[in-house]
Design a protein around this motif. Structure first.
Motif, PDB file in Angstrom:
ATOM      1  N   VAL A  47       0.831  -1.196   0.000  1.00  0.00           N
ATOM      2  CA  VAL A  47       0.000   0.000   0.000  1.00  0.00           C
ATOM      3  C   VAL A  47       0.871   1.253   0.000  1.00  0.00           C
ATOM      4  N   GLU A  48       0.547   2.185  -0.900  1.00  0.00           N
ATOM      5  CA  GLU A  48       1.173   3.497  -0.936  1.00  0.00           C
ATOM      6  C   GLU A  48       0.076   4.560  -0.869  1.00  0.00           C
ATOM      7  N   GLU A  49       0.478   5.794  -0.700  1.00  0.00           N
ATOM      8  CA  GLU A  49      -0.504   6.867  -0.579  1.00  0.00           C
ATOM      9  C   GLU A  49      -1.390   6.962  -1.819  1.00  0.00           C
ATOM     10  N   GLY A  50      -0.778   6.826  -2.985  1.00  0.00           N
ATOM     11  CA  GLY A  50      -1.548   6.976  -4.208  1.00  0.00           C
ATOM     12  C   GLY A  50      -1.685   5.718  -5.026  1.00  0.00           C
ATOM     13  N   ALA A  51      -1.339   4.569  -4.465  1.00  0.00           N
ATOM     14  CA  ALA A  51      -1.393   3.319  -5.233  1.00  0.00           C
ATOM     15  C   ALA A  51      -1.572   2.121  -4.314  1.00  0.00           C
ATOM     16  N   LEU A  52      -2.160   1.081  -4.872  1.00  0.00           N
ATOM     17  CA  LEU A  52      -2.365  -0.172  -4.158  1.00  0.00           C
ATOM     18  C   LEU A  52      -1.962  -1.309  -5.081  1.00  0.00           C
ATOM     19  N   PHE A  53      -1.165  -2.248  -4.548  1.00  0.00           N
ATOM     20  CA  PHE A  53      -0.669  -3.370  -5.342  1.00  0.00           C
ATOM     21  C   PHE A  53      -1.139  -4.674  -4.707  1.00  0.00           C
ATOM     22  N   LEU A  54      -1.575  -5.604  -5.558  1.00  0.00           N
ATOM     23  CA  LEU A  54      -1.973  -6.941  -5.124  1.00  0.00           C
ATOM     24  C   LEU A  54      -1.157  -7.949  -5.913  1.00  0.00           C
ATOM     25  N   LEU A  55      -0.440  -8.835  -5.224  1.00  0.00           N
ATOM     26  CA  LEU A  55       0.404  -9.837  -5.864  1.00  0.00           C
ATOM     27  C   LEU A  55      -0.244 -11.212  -5.707  1.00  0.00           C
ATOM     28  N   ILE A  56      -0.524 -11.867  -6.846  1.00  0.00           N
ATOM     29  CA  ILE A  56      -1.179 -13.177  -6.845  1.00  0.00           C
ATOM     30  C   ILE A  56      -0.245 -14.201  -7.479  1.00  0.00           C
ATOM     31  N   PRO A  57       0.090 -15.295  -6.759  1.00  0.00           N
ATOM     32  CA  PRO A  57       1.032 -16.286  -7.312  1.00  0.00           C
ATOM     33  C   PRO A  57       0.378 -17.216  -8.327  1.00  0.00           C
ATOM     34  N   TYR A  58       1.152 -17.578  -9.368  1.00  0.00           N
ATOM     35  CA  TYR A  58       0.685 -18.510 -10.387  1.00  0.00           C
ATOM     36  C   TYR A  58       1.781 -19.507 -10.740  1.00  0.00           C
ATOM     37  N   HIS A  59       1.390 -20.768 -10.861  1.00  0.00           N
ATOM     38  CA  HIS A  59       2.271 -21.842 -11.322  1.00  0.00           C
ATOM     39  C   HIS A  59       3.531 -21.992 -10.458  1.00  0.00           C
ATOM     40  N   GLU A  60       3.500 -21.481  -9.238  1.00  0.00           N
ATOM     41  CA  GLU A  60       4.685 -21.515  -8.362  1.00  0.00           C
ATOM     42  C   GLU A  60       5.900 -20.914  -9.073  1.00  0.00           C
ATOM     43  N   THR A  61       5.638 -19.973  -9.972  1.00  0.00           N
ATOM     44  CA  THR A  61       6.694 -19.405 -10.815  1.00  0.00           C
ATOM     45  C   THR A  61       6.790 -17.892 -10.698  1.00  0.00           C
ATOM     46  N   TYR A  62       5.643 -17.218 -10.601  1.00  0.00           N
ATOM     47  CA  TYR A  62       5.664 -15.759 -10.557  1.00  0.00           C
ATOM     48  C   TYR A  62       4.456 -15.227  -9.795  1.00  0.00           C
ATOM     49  N   TYR A  63       4.592 -13.988  -9.327  1.00  0.00           N
ATOM     50  CA  TYR A  63       3.469 -13.244  -8.778  1.00  0.00           C
ATOM     51  C   TYR A  63       2.959 -12.291  -9.854  1.00  0.00           C
ATOM     52  N   LEU A 160      -2.807 -28.849 -20.190  1.00  0.00           N
ATOM     53  CA  LEU A 160      -1.786 -27.907 -19.741  1.00  0.00           C
ATOM     54  C   LEU A 160      -0.437 -28.214 -20.376  1.00  0.00           C
ATOM     55  N   ALA A 161      -0.086 -29.489 -20.459  1.00  0.00           N
ATOM     56  CA  ALA A 161       1.186 -29.868 -21.085  1.00  0.00           C
ATOM     57  C   ALA A 161       1.220 -29.443 -22.550  1.00  0.00           C
ATOM     58  N   LEU A 162       0.095 -29.613 -23.240  1.00  0.00           N
ATOM     59  CA  LEU A 162       0.020 -29.220 -24.650  1.00  0.00           C
ATOM     60  C   LEU A 162       0.105 -27.701 -24.797  1.00  0.00           C
ATOM     61  N   LEU A 163      -0.545 -26.970 -23.909  1.00  0.00           N
ATOM     62  CA  LEU A 163      -0.458 -25.508 -23.939  1.00  0.00           C
ATOM     63  C   LEU A 163       0.973 -25.033 -23.717  1.00  0.00           C
ATOM     64  N   LYS A 164       1.686 -25.702 -22.807  1.00  0.00           N
ATOM     65  CA  LYS A 164       3.076 -25.314 -22.521  1.00  0.00           C
ATOM     66  C   LYS A 164       3.993 -25.545 -23.717  1.00  0.00           C
ATOM     67  N   GLU A 165       3.652 -26.515 -24.552  1.00  0.00           N
ATOM     68  CA  GLU A 165       4.473 -26.767 -25.728  1.00  0.00           C
ATOM     69  C   GLU A 165       4.399 -25.622 -26.726  1.00  0.00           C
ATOM     70  N   GLU A 166       3.261 -24.953 -26.774  1.00  0.00           N
ATOM     71  CA  GLU A 166       3.031 -23.927 -27.797  1.00  0.00           C
ATOM     72  C   GLU A 166       3.155 -22.505 -27.260  1.00  0.00           C
ATOM     73  N   PHE A 167       2.827 -22.312 -25.971  1.00  0.00           N
ATOM     74  CA  PHE A 167       2.765 -20.967 -25.410  1.00  0.00           C
ATOM     75  C   PHE A 167       3.742 -20.824 -24.245  1.00  0.00           C
ATOM     76  N   ASP A 168       4.054 -19.570 -23.948  1.00  0.00           N
ATOM     77  CA  ASP A 168       4.921 -19.255 -22.821  1.00  0.00           C
ATOM     78  C   ASP A 168       4.093 -19.174 -21.546  1.00  0.00           C
ATOM     79  N   LEU A 169       4.553 -19.822 -20.488  1.00  0.00           N
ATOM     80  CA  LEU A 169       3.815 -19.913 -19.233  1.00  0.00           C
ATOM     81  C   LEU A 169       3.441 -18.541 -18.698  1.00  0.00           C
ATOM     82  N   VAL A 170       4.386 -17.599 -18.754  1.00  0.00           N
ATOM     83  CA  VAL A 170       4.171 -16.268 -18.193  1.00  0.00           C
ATOM     84  C   VAL A 170       3.616 -15.301 -19.222  1.00  0.00           C
ATOM     85  N   ALA A 171       4.272 -15.207 -20.368  1.00  0.00           N
ATOM     86  CA  ALA A 171       3.919 -14.198 -21.369  1.00  0.00           C
ATOM     87  C   ALA A 171       2.531 -14.401 -21.949  1.00  0.00           C
TER      88      ALA A 171
END
Length: 295
Positions: A47-63, A160-171
């Motif tokens: 929390v900041e005066e003019g902003a609020l950030f929420l971090l949500i984890p995905y795939h045990e790889t990134y927030y 999910l395995a097929l999606l990972k073959e074609e797409f980037d997990l994060v991007a």
């Protein structure tokens, strides 16, 4: 930086609204979805005066870094302090969503804090294939009709395995297993099976009469077989039988793959001006943060 509950985040959100009218955000989740995520996952808030950030984890790889900010200055200041306070081992992903130049300007603020662009996505309006193309697709649907169906929950891991073959997990914002299972139960994953496996799939969602075409994948060894055209016809016929009318269809294209963008245009698809910059900051970026404060 602290653990986020739905009640804590709601209070922080209400406090921000009381202080200022925020103009920049990438948080578009409805309250039901947000409550479920905050209940099921270890999310964080800053929390900041003019902003609020929420971090949500995905795939045990990134927030995923969701933000609400009064303006560009508030976002820039808040990001700087967020980076200083962040000591988790996972990478940070920030998605800057909107029209240009605002989306690009927000992405630049992330870049100055050590984030790098992983992908720029263009949102496309899918206005329906020309009749000539539809006529070419129908024979494929007839040929493979017995091979096509909607997926079963037990297909989630293979999907999910097929999606990972074609797409980037994060991007490419790949869904987690639980989300895939939920989408399967909604009847929003169509598959074509061949040789005892899923050879091709269409992954989509239908929200408020808008069809979001999310992922289309065919295994490399089957890409000359016309499976994509067969599945497209299968899904279109399903909606027709359901009496679904006046559906707005949207999809996404990688802005750097100009050939695919041009091919999409030939298929009666056009950019509607909405873009996503997916920006990633890995833990190694701590020593590479750009100190340049020039505009």
């Amino acid at each position: 930086m602290q653990h986020a509950t739905f009640e804590h985040f709601s209070a922080a959100h209400d406090a921000l609204k009381a202080r200022t009218r925020y103009t920049l955000t990438n948080l578009f989740l409805d309250s039901r979805t947000l409550r479920a995520l905050l209940t099921e996952k270890r999310c964080l808030t800053h929390v900041e005066e003019g902003a609020l950030f929420l971090l949500i984890p995905y795939h045990e790889t990134y927030y995923d870094c969701l933000y609400l900010a009064a303006d560009g200055s508030a976002l820039a200041d808040g990001l700087g302090r967020l980076v200083e306070a962040y000591h988790e081992p996972l990478a940070l992903r920030g998605s800057c969503v909107g029209r240009e130049p605002q989306a690009g300007e927000a992405a630049e603020l992330f870049r100055r804090q050590g984030f790098v662009l992983t992908k720029k996505l263009l949102r496309m309006q899918l206005k329906g294939a020309p009749e000539k193309m539809l006529n070419a697709m129908r024979p494929y649907a007839d040929e493979y009709r017995e091979c096509m169906s909607f997926a079963n929950p037990e297909d989630a891991e293979e999907i999910l395995a097929l999606l990972k073959e074609e797409f980037d997990l994060v991007a490419d914002n790949l869904p987690e297993l639980d989300a895939i299972r939920e989408n399967i139960l909604r009847g929003q994953v169509a598959v074509l099976r061949r040789d005892g496996k899923i050879a091709s799939l269409r992954y989509f969602s239908l929200l408020k009469n808008t069809l979001h075409s999310l992922y289309d994948v065919t295994r490399k060894e089957y890409r000359r077989e016309g499976f994509f055209m067969a599945l497209s016809t299968f899904v279109n016929e399903y909606f027709t039988k359901q009496g679904t009318k006046n559906v707005r269809a949207l999809g996404w294209r990688d802005a750097t793959r100009q050939k695919l963008v041009k091919h999409a245009q030939k298929s009666n698809q056009s950019s509607d001006g909405i873009v996503i910059y997916n920006m990633l900051r890995t833990p190694a970026s701590d020593r590479n943060v750009e100190k340049d404060n020039h505009p």
